[in-house]
Design an enzyme around this catalytic site. Structure first.
Site, short mmCIF file in Angstrom:
data_model
loop_
_atom_site.label_atom_id
_atom_site.label_comp_id
_atom_site.label_asym_id
_atom_site.label_seq_id
_atom_site.Cartn_x
_atom_site.Cartn_y
_atom_site.Cartn_z
N ASP A 42 0.83 -1.21 0.00
CA ASP A 42 0.00 0.00 0.00
C ASP A 42 0.87 1.26 0.00
O ASP A 42 1.98 1.26 0.52
CB ASP A 42 -0.91 -0.02 1.24
CG ASP A 42 -2.06 0.97 1.09
OD1 ASP A 42 -2.41 1.33 -0.04
OD2 ASP A 42 -2.62 1.38 2.14
N TRP A 47 2.71 8.03 -2.52
CA TRP A 47 4.11 8.19 -2.95
C TRP A 47 4.14 9.12 -4.17
O TRP A 47 4.96 10.05 -4.23
CB TRP A 47 4.69 6.83 -3.31
CG TRP A 47 6.13 6.83 -3.72
CD1 TRP A 47 7.22 6.69 -2.90
CD2 TRP A 47 6.65 6.98 -5.06
NE1 TRP A 47 8.38 6.73 -3.64
CE2 TRP A 47 8.06 6.91 -4.97
CE3 TRP A 47 6.07 7.15 -6.30
CZ2 TRP A 47 8.88 7.02 -6.08
CZ3 TRP A 47 6.89 7.26 -7.41
CH2 TRP A 47 8.29 7.20 -7.30
N HIS A 59 2.11 3.56 -9.10
CA HIS A 59 1.92 2.14 -9.40
C HIS A 59 3.11 1.60 -10.21
O HIS A 59 3.56 0.49 -9.99
CB HIS A 59 0.62 1.92 -10.16
CG HIS A 59 -0.62 2.28 -9.37
ND1 HIS A 59 -0.79 1.89 -8.06
CD2 HIS A 59 -1.72 3.01 -9.69
CE1 HIS A 59 -1.94 2.36 -7.61
NE2 HIS A 59 -2.53 3.05 -8.58
N ARG A 93 -12.49 2.13 -7.54
CA ARG A 93 -11.67 3.31 -7.88
C ARG A 93 -12.13 3.91 -9.21
O ARG A 93 -12.84 3.24 -9.97
CB ARG A 93 -10.20 2.88 -7.97
CG ARG A 93 -9.68 2.47 -6.61
CD ARG A 93 -8.20 2.30 -6.61
NE ARG A 93 -7.79 1.98 -5.25
CZ ARG A 93 -6.56 2.10 -4.78
NH1 ARG A 93 -5.60 2.52 -5.57
NH2 ARG A 93 -6.28 1.79 -3.54
N LEU A 153 11.10 -19.99 -5.46
CA LEU A 153 10.05 -19.24 -4.76
C LEU A 153 8.68 -19.41 -5.43
O LEU A 153 8.59 -19.36 -6.66
CB LEU A 153 10.43 -17.75 -4.76
CG LEU A 153 9.40 -16.78 -4.17
CD1 LEU A 153 9.46 -16.81 -2.65
CD2 LEU A 153 9.65 -15.35 -4.67
C1 IPE Z 1 -5.24 -2.77 -0.12
O1 IPE Z 1 -4.95 -1.44 -0.31
C2 IPE Z 1 -5.26 -3.48 -1.45
C3 IPE Z 1 -3.98 -3.63 -2.10
C4 IPE Z 1 -2.82 -3.32 -1.60
C5 IPE Z 1 -4.02 -4.20 -3.40
P1 IPE Z 1 -6.12 -0.35 -0.39
O2 IPE Z 1 -5.46 0.96 -0.54
O3 IPE Z 1 -7.10 -0.72 -1.44
O4 IPE Z 1 -6.80 -0.51 1.02
P2 IPE Z 1 -7.78 0.48 1.80
O5 IPE Z 1 -8.85 0.86 0.83
O6 IPE Z 1 -6.97 1.66 2.21
O7 IPE Z 1 -8.26 -0.30 2.97
C1 IPE Z 2 -1.67 0.23 -3.38
O1 IPE Z 2 -1.44 1.59 -3.37
C2 IPE Z 2 -1.90 -0.30 -4.77
C3 IPE Z 2 -3.28 -0.74 -5.03
C4 IPE Z 2 -4.24 -0.79 -4.17
C5 IPE Z 2 -3.55 -1.18 -6.40
P1 IPE Z 2 -2.63 2.62 -3.33
O2 IPE Z 2 -3.02 2.94 -4.75
O3 IPE Z 2 -3.73 2.15 -2.48
O4 IPE Z 2 -1.92 3.88 -2.70
P2 IPE Z 2 -2.53 4.88 -1.64
O5 IPE Z 2 -3.01 4.09 -0.46
O6 IPE Z 2 -3.65 5.60 -2.31
O7 IPE Z 2 -1.39 5.78 -1.29
MG MG Z 3 -4.13 2.37 -0.50
#
Ligand code: IPE
Ligand code: IPE
Ligand code: MG
Length: 272
Positions: A42, A47, A59, A93, A153
């Site tokens: 996450d 970032w 990403h 999203r 792995l």
């Molecule tokens: C969890 O991250 C899912 C992944 C890392 C793929 P999210 O950013 O979607 O989680 P929430 O919405 O903050 O709980």
């Molecule tokens: C995790 O990073 C990646 C996915 C959930 C696909 P986020 O996209 O949730 O990043 P933040 O939490 O918005 O910073």
């Molecule tokens: Mg997130």
């Protein structure tokens, strides 16, 4: 808001406060490595935001961190690495971000295949892939087939994955067997359910890491992480590198896993 509770103020072991960044893991740590590590990757969006860039660049940078994590896990001889790439809730999203993530997923699957094979990594996608485009589903099947004989792995990538979905699909599979008379309702045990869950046959998840500073599981492996050690780090996923990974492994090695026993019982078993 009320003042922070004693829980908020309690000293926490923190990867961030740790002074000694590891280069080489000590033998003690190497002997206590987890067999199965799962990571909630996450913080990509934040970032990117910090750099004044679009979320997608976070990403993309996250893909590099995936490569580093796979390489570190491989080199250390960890058996399984499970990465949360896209949750069943991430469809909520904006459309643009979802389609960019799908594109990225396809590019990465194609581009990284050679490297996975070179390093003996077996790829295993977990999640309900039926919601993906035909093209992506095909790529997933091909990538899994091309790495299936690798003995290094095991890399589980959770895509359109939800912990509740996993438990429900396992229950459905057993219900179908009961309905067809293949098994009786009394046979629906923890063990039987376990056999239907994603990643069955692999070691239990020993360590679950979440990057990005939030303290939640976000519907990740609810069943499989029942006894996992949990480590939360402020590090945003694109900044996750070998040192942060190793620091988490050091913290893991310092934990006493009791599995319901008392600390005294554990000490006695260790002394045997
Ligand atoms: C969890 O991250 C899912 C992944 C890392 C793929 P999210 O950013 O979607 O989680 P929430 O919405 O903050 O709980
Ligand atoms: C995790 O990073 C990646 C996915 C959930 C696909 P986020 O996209 O949730 O990043 P933040 O939490 O918005 O910073
Ligand atoms: Mg997130």
């Amino acid at each position: 808001m009320s003042s922070p509770s004693e829980f908020d103020q309690a000293p926490r072991e923190s990867l961030e406060n740790s002074t000694a960044l590891p280069c080489e893991l000590s033998d003690v740590v190497k002997q206590s490595l987890p067999k199965h590590v799962a990571i909630i990757m996450d913080g990509n969006g934040r970032w990117a935001q910090l750099q004044g860039k679009a979320r997608v660049s976070g990403h993309k940078a996250g893909v590099k961190a995936v490569r580093r994590a796979v390489s570190t896990a491989s080199q250390l001889g960890i058996e399984s690495l499970t990465l949360f790439a896209f949750s069943s809730e991430n469809w909520r999203r904006p459309d643009k971000e979802v389609s960019l993530l799908m594109e990225l997923f396809m590019t990465v699957l194609q581009r990284e295949l050679k490297l996975l094979n070179k390093n003996g990594v077996r790829l295993n996608i977990i999640g309900d892939i039926s919601r993906f485009s035909e093209r992506l589903q095909k790529q997933i099947t091909t990538a899994q087939a091309k790495t299936k004989d690798n003995t290094g792995l095991v890399l589980n990538v959770a895509a359109n994955y939800g912990g509740r979905w996993d438990i429900a699909q396992a229950a459905q599979a057993l219900a179908a067997k009961v309905a067809s008379g293949e098994m009786s309702a009394e046979d629906v045990t923890e063990g039987a359910l376990n056999k239907q869950m994603s990643m069955q046959g692999q070691s239990e998840v020993d360590l679950m890491i979440r990057t990005g500073g939030d303290y939640r599981i976000s519907n990740f492996i609810l069943w499989q992480a029942a006894y996992a050690e949990l480590i939360f780090t402020e590090t945003l996923w694109p900044d996750f590198d070998e040192d942060v990974f190793k620091q988490a492994l050091i913290t893991f090695a310092s934990r006493q896993r009791r599995f319901g026993l008392t600390g005294c019982q554990i000490e006695q078993i260790r002394a045997l």
